[in-house]
Motif scaffolding. Structure first.
Motif: not given
Length: 1762
Positions: A775-779
């Motif tokens: 989630c962090v990487y995608s955002l």
């Protein structure tokens, strides 16, 4: 307004009296209301029109001139506002809304085009102010009846005042009339700035003000009645107004304006309906007494009102009024003629579509929301509907569809639903529900619609709906559904069922035989579901309605199984409503979820079968998914598994283990969910299924997180990140409100994943971290991050525009947009917090930190900062400010550069809101925290906020510092004023960040700001005030107070540290004196102890954010203060010994408290560790203040024992401090010779505890294995992730080992008796455990300090015979002999000369090296051999044989190098050889070669040292040349420049380094000569025993009496030792000059301090003894010629006579050296006492003990060498 509240800002007044942000005292609210009473009372009439000549008042009263005067006049004309109020408005705008600097303002005023734009902005601000002024009265009217409101009494008193002395309602009417009569402005009346566009804005504002005023009237009439005359005036006014449609500017109305006009008409209608008071009329009818009704109490009044209705008109909006009046007539008049008129009115209302109008009303914003206006509206309409249904049959009300829909809408309100259930189903609106129930399931939608509405109202209502459905008594259906053979007539259209009837082909619902049914012939029901003319039958049978709904679902599934074409739309509608009802019941009453298991089990089949259809029913699927969402909290795994089986959820097409593959999205399939979104929902513009899917994922996050199965959500979350969130704002929407809803739901999913998953789980699994990382990487790296930034870039202007367009202040599109932006702030803040440090700079971060492409594009950081201008919802600027603080910490950028020219106005707005009394408290806290962060990370921005200015002083020598007009420091000082602290103006929540900012300035060493603050007289008293306040015992709720105190402690400590105590500010000194006088140090010490005891007694204390714990922060700051005042004495503090002992006692008590529970949390460990370290640090300085050392030792012993009791593992960080403290006390006792105060039993009792800790910690100690790089596998690489933590733990454990060993050394030395301490060591297996551990660490070359300390302990043990024996039995040699070879140094220690630091007065190499450990091992074997002698000889010889090359090498290197490590090793080696020499026969027998090699090397080394010692100048030159990187001695000695240095002349002032090297060389000589003495014949024996075999002793000295050369490699001669004797005598004279030739010569201080007198005498006597013994050996040597013997006697006699003459002269001075004694084996370090010698002969030595040896030498010369 009073006390600093802006008198003109109505928004500020509204914020103040409503309690927004902070709860203020009632007295202050009352005062503000009284001050602004006239303003609130007059409302819009407060703003006056222009009356006086232009500019006169401004010039006279306000002293305005120039551009401001000109602009104010233009503004007044444009707004048609009084010039004084125009100027006040202008000033208020500048203070609250202006987004520029003073320079910008001047530019705007001077430019005509820019000034027009400024006028428009002020106009918008003015219009907002007018509305907020009306909302101030709205606040009072809304909450004065609410008994729960904190200001209820104040509001009620204020309102009574307005109602009593003045006519509030009349003022409202006047304002409304004024608004209605306003004419459209034009350029003639309002100046050249007024055009059609501006007139349209004015028109829209006018309609808004009419709405606000009408809503105020509506709220007034809700609580207060009026008379008939008032109603008639209202009726006439609203009729004349055309219920909003007869505006003076109706020809200019736009579509947006028409919504407001419609709103106005509806409010006027509701006011009239409310004033007619149909409820009172109905109650009067029941009592048959109409005196309580304002109209019906008087017949004339009734007639007057009746005439009004007769002439009302026939507009659709009149329908509800006609209906209400018809009802009143029905209740009041009973004659037939009147009833005819009444029926006409009723029919007219039905013809005008009364229920359609009312349905339109309740569906219009704001009547459809949850505001107080909507509550009044729904109550009025419910009462009207109740009376209608009480007086009329539903069949007589025309089209029932609108009536049903209206009822469904009204029953969603909790109060209306509660009234329906209280009154029962037999009267009022209950009749409709009862009727719908009796027509069920024929009219399916009607009854289920009522049930859905009631179920959503409240928990109690949902339960009653559930009960009603479970017991239905009538089953209604078409008669045609029955076969004539199954019906038996019973008369009067009643039939009996002859056999069981199954209404559904699928299901268990049965109507049993024998049931009777009434047949009703239908002519059609408007709005019903029956066919016109089709008869029906109502079976009287009790059945479960939920079973029928289950059959409906099963029937639909049966239909769809036969093909999509077989699905009945009616059946589909029924199941959709069924799912909606089930969802509402389970949502309102979660406890009922298990009761619907049969229906929810079919949900998976519905989703599976309908998802594959070409046109899937998205409403049905959405409600079905909502039903499953209700099950998530109870059975998340089953729900997720069931949905996976249907193929509805997104999934991965292949198994992937790599996170990078998952993030690529190549293996992601969107499932049926994605296909339905693309094919159906996006084309329709409706997204019920997608919203239900987002709700489902959001609800699954936390339950699956607790189960450790977050990875199962990866496909769904990845689908949202890739396919929904980045593009949702581009979709087509039927209702634009849904766009913000979808965005909010997406952000809610992200927020739960990145903000809560890692918090809820104490030990997150790899999968949990993986979902979070995804989630962090995608955002950060995908388009989802861009969508997130796009939301944040909405901007404050767009938000304000959306708020202006919504119909309510608390609901609408603007509020939803604000909520979306706030959630985006929260997500981005968590992103920046959780971002992995090893990731590269992401596109999202790059967008935040990079500069925009051009000046026309505003930086997104500036957009974020500008949210500070938003005032409607303080939470939005608060979150924006928090994000700025996060960016300041983690982003490599300058926020000041991003703000650009907006920096100054943004700063002004921040400070304006910070100092405003009416501002939200959390916003102030966020601003102060931002400033604190900027002190360290944003130097440019903090300088702008500090605004410290320099001015030339009067004397011209230096510049004075002062605060600028807009400095944050002045604002902070004002906030922290003494009188404000503790009040609502500066509550603890605000004082804490203020202190935090000051602490940040001190920590960041902002000297200019610190100097300015110190100059403020009120600063130190204000900042230190929290230290004088007591904190209540409710520790869990006193976070801010404790954190504030911690900041103050740190500030004081920092101030004392950077400024000498004598130069402290006088105000600070006074504060410190006050603290000392009031015993505040004792209070805080006790409070910190009690706080830790509270945590220790509550094992469940939250410790997720360990660093943020208030008690821990307070303890750390307390530590800073105490350590600082200990090192830097502050006289004003006056810390007495009693206070010191009390503080130390509190620390020990706090440590014990942490171990009082069985569960030791990380917080308890941390607190105990800090307290332990602080105790040790303080004790080192305060140990002299300890009055009872024995008691302190007992206390520490108990604490150590408590930390070890019932613990599987040790806590070294705690025990290190405690054990080290014990060591400090014992050292103090030994040093100060207060052993009488230390009971031996106390020391003995400490031994078992220390041994236990040492044994336990040794077992836990691990040696880190080092592997070759080629041996590393992928598994080992993964294991290395935890290696740093393991290494850190191991280092701490090593420190514990060192502390325990050091304490053990002290205890052994203090106790002394080996019978006491040795058994304890043996019981705890200390010695063997340490030997094994040391061996492992030496093999790995790890834990140097630990190994060094253990060898010191072993040396201490070896000092006693029993201890040495124990070591020998423990195989100390086998554990250390071979492994010590790893300690051989491999660096160039022996080749590089020493390089002492410049200016250093000492030269000492650190003993903590592996080389030092090797030396200690040699000394250990020397000690053991000297103590155990023959029992240890074999081990000693083994050691010598194993290290023979190293032993020989070190002596060779020592003769070439003069570095301290080489000399140190040579000294240890010679000491070992000395002990071996005592057993020369055994040594020669076992290791003859080793003996010869070592003796040869030792003799050569001694000759070199003697040659250097007799040439001090040359030795000094070598040392100095070595410092400069010179060459070796062999290269130096050949230089012709050394003629002077090579002389034997002494130095008057030798350097410290030279004397220290000489002292080491003398030590080596002492050991060497003592060893050589064992290899030369004993003097008495060789002189007296003529039969002695001289061949048993080798010749050590050859014939020769020359001075030895430095580079001489030949065998030593008699001259070598004669030089040694001469050198020793010369040093002896320097040490004791009174014995020298000059009585006035002073002692050489440097030599006296470093060289022992006894050492010199020891060397002197041993050298003489060897000379005499070797002389006898030569004289008795038969192979030596007589000539050589005569030469020996002559030369040796001459040399010795010369020495003896000098010695006699030395004795004649009255001071003679004391011989070290007859025992030639005594240690050279043993001190001797100087005694007054007896009188000596002029030619011979006396027979006194001090001169016996020299008498022997004299006799030897006289008798042997004659």
């Amino acid at each position: 307004m009073a006390a600093g509240v802006d008198s003109f800002s109505s928004r500020t007044l509204w914020q103040f009296i409503s309690g927004t942000g902070v709860l203020r005292p009632k007295e202050l609210i009352k005062s503000e209301l009284e001050i602004n009473r006239e303003k609130i009372f007059n409302g819009l009439k407060y703003y006056k029109k222009q009356s006086s000549p232009l500019g006169e008042l401004l010039k006279e009263e306000k002293k305005v001139s120039g551009l401001q005067l000109e602009f104010t006049l233009k503004l007044g004309i444009f707004l048609s506002l009084d010039e004084i109020q125009s100027y006040d408005l202008f000033c208020s705008f500048l203070a609250n809304e202006f987004r520029g600097s003073k320079k910008n303002l001047q530019q705007l005023l001077s430019d005509e085009r820019h000034s027009q734009a400024l006028v428009v902005k002020i106009r918008d601000y003015y219009f907002t102010e007018r509305l907020y002024l009306l909302r101030c009265l709205r606040q009072v009217l809304s909450f004065w009846p609410n008994a729960q409101h904190p200001y209820r009494d104040v509001y009620a008193t204020f309102l009574n005042d307005l109602l009593g002395e003045t006519k509030l309602i009349e003022k409202l009417h006047e304002q409304f009339d004024m608004c209605c009569k306003e004419q459209v402005p034009s350029w003639e009346s309002h100046g050249p700035f007024m055009n059609e566009q501006q007139a349209q804005v004015w028109l829209h504002q006018n309609l808004k003000e009419q709405c606000e005023l009408l809503e105020l009237m509506m709220m007034y009439y809700k609580d207060f009645t009026t008379d008939v005359r008032g109603f008639i005036q209202l009726m006439e006014k609203f009729t004349k107004h055309g219920f909003g449609w007869r505006q003076n500017y109706k020809h200019l109305l736009s579509k947006a304006d028409e919504k407001l006009v419609k709103h106005i008409g509806f409010v006027e209608l509701l006011i009239l309906l409310d004033v007619l008071d149909i409820a009172t009329a109905f109650r009067c009818k029941e009592r048959d007494d109409f005196t309580d009704h304002m109209i019906l109490a008087n017949k004339q009044s009734f007639q007057d009102v009746d005439k009004l209705f007769a002439n009302l008109g026939q507009e659709s909006i009149h329908g509800p009024l006609y209906l209400c009046w018809a009802l009143i007539r029905q209740l009041y008049l009973e004659d037939e003629e009147s009833q005819i008129v009444t029926r006409k009115l009723g029919n007219l209302s039905l013809q005008l579509g009364v229920f359609t109008v009312l349905l339109d009303l309740v569906n219009t914003d704001p009547f459809s929301g949850n505001t107080i206006i909507s509550s009044i509206c729904q109550f009025v309409l419910y009462v009207l509907l109740y009376v209608v249904m009480s007086l009329y049959q539903e069949d007589s009300l025309g089209n029932l569809q609108s009536l049903n829909d209206l009822t469904i809408k009204l029953l969603k309100q909790e109060g209306n639903a509660e009234d329906l259930w209280q009154r029962g189903l037999e009267e009022g609106v209950g009749n409709l529900y009862s009727s719908a129930m009796s027509w069920f399931p024929l009219e399916f939608s009607r009854f289920i619609g009522f049930s859905i509405s009631l179920a959503s109202a409240s928990v109690d209502s949902a339960r009653k709906v559930k009960a009603a459905l479970s017991k239905l008594t009538v089953y209604t259906e078409h008669l045609d559904n029955n076969s004539s053979q199954d019906l038996v007539p019973c008369g009067n259209m009643v039939f009996t069922l002859t056999r069981h009837k199954l209404p559904y082909t699928r299901g268990e619902l049965v109507i049993p035989a024998g049931v009777t049914g009434q047949v009703i012939a239908m002519t059609g029901r408007d709005g019903g579901e029956t066919m016109r003319g089709s008869p029906i039958v109502q079976w009287e049978h009790t059945y479960n309605g939920w079973l029928l709904l289950l059959c409906e679902v099963q029937q639909l599934l049966h239909q769809v199984s036969q093909g999509s074409g077989m699905v009945s739309p009616i059946q589909l509608s029924h199941v959709t409503m069924t799912m909606q009802l089930v969802k509402e019941v389970m949502t309102s009453d979660p406890a009922s979820v298990p009761e619907f298991v049969d229906i929810t089990n079919l949900c998976y089949q519905i989703i599976q079968r309908f998802s594959i259809l070409t046109c899937p029913p998205v409403d049905l699927l959405g409600f079905t998914l909502d039903c499953l969402t209700c099950l998530v909290h109870k059975q998340p795994e089953q729900v997720l598994h069931g949905l996976k089986q249907t193929g509805f959820l997104p999934y991965l097409t292949e198994s992937v283990d790599s996170l990078s593959e998952v993030l690529s999205g190549r293996s992601l399939s969107s499932g049926y969910c994605g296909s339905i979104l693309a094919s159906t929902e996006c084309t329709q513009g409706r997204y019920p299924l997608t919203m239900a899917f987002l709700d489902m994922v959001s609800q699954l996050v936390q339950p699956l997180s607790k189960l450790g199965r977050e990875e199962e959500l990866q496909p769904s979350v990845l689908y949202i990140l890739r396919e929904v969130f980045p593009v949702y704002h581009k979709w087509r929407y039927y209702d634009m409100m849904r766009r913000e809803s979808i965005g909010q739901k997406c952000l809610d999913v992200f927020n739960k994943i990145i903000g809560e998953v890692h918090i809820d789980k104490k030990n997150p699994t790899t999968e949990g971290r993986r979902l979070q990382e995804m989630c962090v990487y995608s955002l950060l790296f995908t388009e989802a991050g861009r969508a997130l930034l796009d939301i944040l870039a909405t901007g404050v202007d767009s938000v304000e525009q959306a708020l202006a367009q919504q119909g309510s202040t608390s609901e609408g599109g603007g509020i939803e947009l604000i909520q979306l932006i706030m959630m985006s702030f929260s997500v981005l803040n968590h992103l920046l917090l959780l971002r992995a440090p090893d990731l590269p700079l992401s596109p999202t971060e790059r967008a935040l930190s990079s500069q925009p492409a051009g000046r026309q594009h505003q930086h997104i950081v500036a957009t974020i900062a500008q949210y500070i201008y938003h005032r409607h919802k303080p939470r939005l600027p608060t979150l924006a400010t928090v994000l700025l603080g996060r960016l300041a910490l983690v982003s490599p950028m300058s926020i000041l550069a991003c703000l650009g020219s907006d920096a100054e106005p943004i700063k002004d707005m921040y400070l304006s809101r910070l100092q405003a009394r009416s501002e939200d408290l959390q916003l102030k806290v966020a601003i102060l925290n931002l400033l604190s962060v900027c002190v360290d990370s944003q130097p440019g921005l903090i300088e702008v906020f500090l605004n410290v200015q320099t001015t030339d002083s009067t004397d011209g020598k230096k510049q004075d510092l002062s605060l600028g007009k807009s400095s944050c420091l002045q604002t902070v000082l004002n906030l922290m004023e003494l009188k404000k602290q503790g009040t609502y103006l500066c509550p603890p929540e605000l004082l804490c960040p203020c202190a935090g900012l000051v602490h940040a300035l001190w920590r960041g060493m902002r000297e200019t700001a610190m100097e300015v603050l110190r100059a403020k007289e009120s600063f130190w008293p204000s900042i230190c005030k929290p230290l004088h306040n007591n904190i209540n015992a409710d520790y869990d709720k006193k976070f801010e107070e404790m954190k504030t105190a911690s900041y103050v402690f740190k500030i004081i400590a920092q101030e004392i540290y950077i400024i000498f105590s004598s130069k402290l500010d006088e105000n600070l000194k006074k504060v410190i004196q006050g603290l000392a006088k009031d015993n505040r140090l004792l209070y805080w010490s006790q409070f910190i102890r009690e706080s830790q005891e509270h945590i220790g007694s509550n094992g469940d204390v939250e410790d997720k954010h360990l660093a943020m714990n208030a008690v821990l922060q307070l303890l750390l700051s307390w530590k800073n203060l105490l350590v600082t005042i200990t090192k830097y004495k502050v006289d004003e503090l006056n810390v007495t010994d009693k206070v010191k002992e009390s503080i130390l006692a509190d620390l020990i008590a706090a440590i014990k408290a942490q171990f009082s529970t069985t569960t030791l949390t990380p917080l308890c460990k941390k607190l105990a560790s800090v307290s332990s370290a602080l105790y040790f640090t303080l004790l080192k300085s305060w140990v002299s203040s300890v009055s009872n050392p024995s008691e302190s030792v007992k206390t520490l012993q108990d604490a150590v024992w408590l930390t070890c009791a019932n613990r599987e593992t040790l806590i070294p960080s705690v025990q290190i401090g405690l054990i080290a403290s014990l060591t400090v006390i014992l050292q103090h006792v030994r040093r100060d010779d207060v052993s009488l105060n230390m009971d031996r039993d106390v020391l003995t009792s400490v031994l078992p505890v220390v041994c236990s800790v040492l044994s336990h910690s040794t077992q836990e100690l691990k040696v880190v294995k080092t592997s070759h790089p080629a041996e590393k596998t992928s598994a080992s690489v993964n294991c290395q992730l935890d290696e740093p933590a393991n290494q850190e733990t191991n280092q701490v454990m090593l420190k514990l080992q060192i502390a325990a060993c050091s304490l053990l050394v002290e205890l052994i030395e203090r106790i002394g008796d080996e019978d006491v301490w040795l058994p304890v060591l043996q019981q705890n297996c200390v010695i063997p455990t340490l030997l094994v551990s040391v061996e492992e660490h030496m093999k790995a070359r790890q834990g140097l300090s630990y190994v060094h300390t253990v060898f010191l302990l072993l040396l201490t043990i070896a000092n006693s015979e029993a201890g040495a024996a124990t070591l020998a039995l423990g195989n100390v040699t086998s554990h250390t002999c071979l492994v010590v070879t790893n300690c051989y140094t491999n660096d160039d220690l022996f080749t590089k000369p020493p390089v002492p630091a410049k200016g250093s007065s000492t030269y000492k190499h650190s003993s903590h090296s592996w080389h030092g450990v090797y030396c200690l091992s040699i000394e250990l074997h020397s000690f053991l051999l000297s103590t155990l002698r023959y029992s240890f000889l074999d081990d000693a010889l083994s050691f010598a044989g194993a290290h023979q090359e190293r032993l020989q090498q070190c002596m060779k290197v020592a003769s070439l190098s003069l570095m301290e490590p080489a000399l140190r090793e040579a000294e240890s080696t010679c000491g070992f050889i000395l002990q071996l020499s005592m057993f020369r026969h055994e040594w020669r027998f076992h290791l003859a070669d080793v003996l010869n090699k070592l003796l040869t090397s030792m003799v050569i080394m001694c000759q070199t040292f003697i040659a250097l010692l007799i040439r001090p100048r040359y030795l000094l030159f070598i040392l100095e040349r070595g410092q400069d990187g010179g060459s070796k001695k062999s290269e130096v000695q050949s230089s012709p420049l050394l003629q002077h240095q090579a002389s034997t002349d002494d130095l008057d002032q030798p350097s410290v380094q030279l004397v220290q090297i000489q002292q080491q060389m003398l030590n080596i000589l002492a050991h060497s000569l003592a060893a050589l003495k064992q290899f030369t014949p004993e003097l008495t024996q060789v002189m007296l025993d003529q039969s002695m075999d001289m061949t048993d002793y080798d010749v050590l000295l050859s014939l020769g009496f020359g001075t030895p050369a430095v580079d001489q490699q030949s065998f030593p001669t008699f001259g070598t030792l004669i030089s040694c004797v001469t050198m020793s005598f010369r040093i002896l004279c320097k040490i004791d000059p009174r014995g020298s030739g000059s009585p006035h010569r002073q002692a050489d201080t440097t030599t006296c301090q470093n060289i022992s007198k006894s050492l010199v005498l020891f060397i002197l006597e041993n050298a003489l003894y060897i000379i005499m013994s070797q002389a006898c050996r030569h004289l008795r040597d038969g192979e030596l010629s007589g000539r050589d013997k005569q030469f020996l006697k002559r030369e040796l006699g001459a040399e010795l006579n010369s020495f003896l003459s000098s010695m006699l002269r030395y004795w004649r001075r009255g001071f003679g050296p004391t011989s070290p004694g007859s025992s030639v084996q005594s240690s050279p370090q043993v001190s001797s006492h100087v005694q007054l010698g007896k009188s000596v002969s002029q030619t011979t030595f006396s027979t006194s003990p001090d001169q016996k040896f020299f008498r022997l030498v004299q006799d030897f010369v006289a008798k042997v060498l004659r």
